[in-house]
Design a protein around this motif. Structure first.
Motif, mmCIF file in Angstrom:
data_model
loop_
_atom_site.group_PDB
_atom_site.id
_atom_site.type_symbol
_atom_site.label_atom_id
_atom_site.label_comp_id
_atom_site.label_asym_id
_atom_site.label_seq_id
_atom_site.Cartn_x
_atom_site.Cartn_y
_atom_site.Cartn_z
ATOM 1 N N LEU A 1 10.229 -8.879 2.828
ATOM 2 C CA LEU A 1 8.873 -9.405 2.718
ATOM 3 C C LEU A 1 7.954 -8.252 2.341
ATOM 4 O O LEU A 1 7.714 -7.343 3.146
ATOM 5 N N GLY A 2 7.488 -8.248 1.110
ATOM 6 C CA GLY A 2 6.655 -7.163 0.599
ATOM 7 C C GLY A 2 5.319 -7.056 1.316
ATOM 8 O O GLY A 2 4.690 -8.057 1.653
ATOM 9 N N GLY A 3 4.902 -5.821 1.575
ATOM 10 C CA GLY A 3 3.600 -5.560 2.153
ATOM 11 C C GLY A 3 3.449 -5.920 3.618
ATOM 12 O O GLY A 3 2.342 -5.920 4.142
ATOM 13 N N ALA A 4 4.559 -6.211 4.315
ATOM 14 C CA ALA A 4 4.449 -6.658 5.704
ATOM 15 C C ALA A 4 4.785 -5.569 6.714
ATOM 16 O O ALA A 4 4.418 -5.675 7.870
ATOM 17 N N GLY A 5 5.468 -4.534 6.306
ATOM 18 C CA GLY A 5 5.903 -3.510 7.253
ATOM 19 C C GLY A 5 4.836 -2.477 7.548
ATOM 20 O O GLY A 5 3.809 -2.379 6.874
ATOM 21 N N VAL A 6 5.083 -1.714 8.588
ATOM 22 C CA VAL A 6 4.179 -0.639 8.988
ATOM 23 C C VAL A 6 4.465 0.604 8.157
ATOM 24 O O VAL A 6 5.620 1.001 7.999
ATOM 25 N N GLN A 7 3.419 1.205 7.618
ATOM 26 C CA GLN A 7 3.567 2.447 6.862
ATOM 27 C C GLN A 7 3.180 3.613 7.751
ATOM 28 O O GLN A 7 2.304 3.481 8.608
#
Length: 135
Positions: free
Chosen positions: A52-58
């Motif tokens: 899922l693009g853009g959903a994880g913690v950076q």
């Protein structure tokens, strides 16, 4: 882009008035990481993993190793560690840009051999949104 001198990669800390270069660092490293969110299910094409693009913690991590060269920056770094203070830091990447934002010192280590100088190692972890500015 042509090759750059490693010594021109600078780690700077906000001293309340401006950014001060952390003196004596011989090596520096910046790494960016992103937590992946796996959304694979039984209907995923060919049993390939789906993300899922853009959903994880950076997050970003900075580390460095060096020798004591400047009492002012050494004192500032030590006091920030013991207070657990989050302040703005800046990493200057020559002919590329700057990465800046809030970091906390995650580790501060001191070591020395009987026939050598005392060295320190520092590790920072991002504590908020970072900003990249191209040079």
């Amino acid at each position: 882009m042509v090759a750059q001198k490693g010594r021109d990669l600078l780690l700077k800390v906000d001293n309340g008035a401006s950014f001060t270069t952390v003196a004596g660092l011989r090596s520096k490293r910046l790494s960016f990481n992103a937590q992946l969110v796996d959304v694979t299910d039984g209907d995923s094409a060919g049993r390939w993993r789906e993300l899922l693009g853009g959903a994880g913690v950076q997050r970003a991590a900075v580390s460095g190793t060096g020798i004591f060269k400047d009492q002012t920056s050494d004192t500032l770094v030590r006091s920030l560690f013991f207070a657990g203070t989050i302040v703005d830091w800046q990493l200057v990447i020559p002919n590329f840009g700057t990465v800046s934002g809030p970091f906390q010192i995650a580790a501060l280590e001191y070591s020395g051999a009987h026939d050598g100088e005392v060295v320190f190692e520092i590790a920072l972890e991002s504590a908020g949104q970072l900003v990249f500015e191209a040079l």
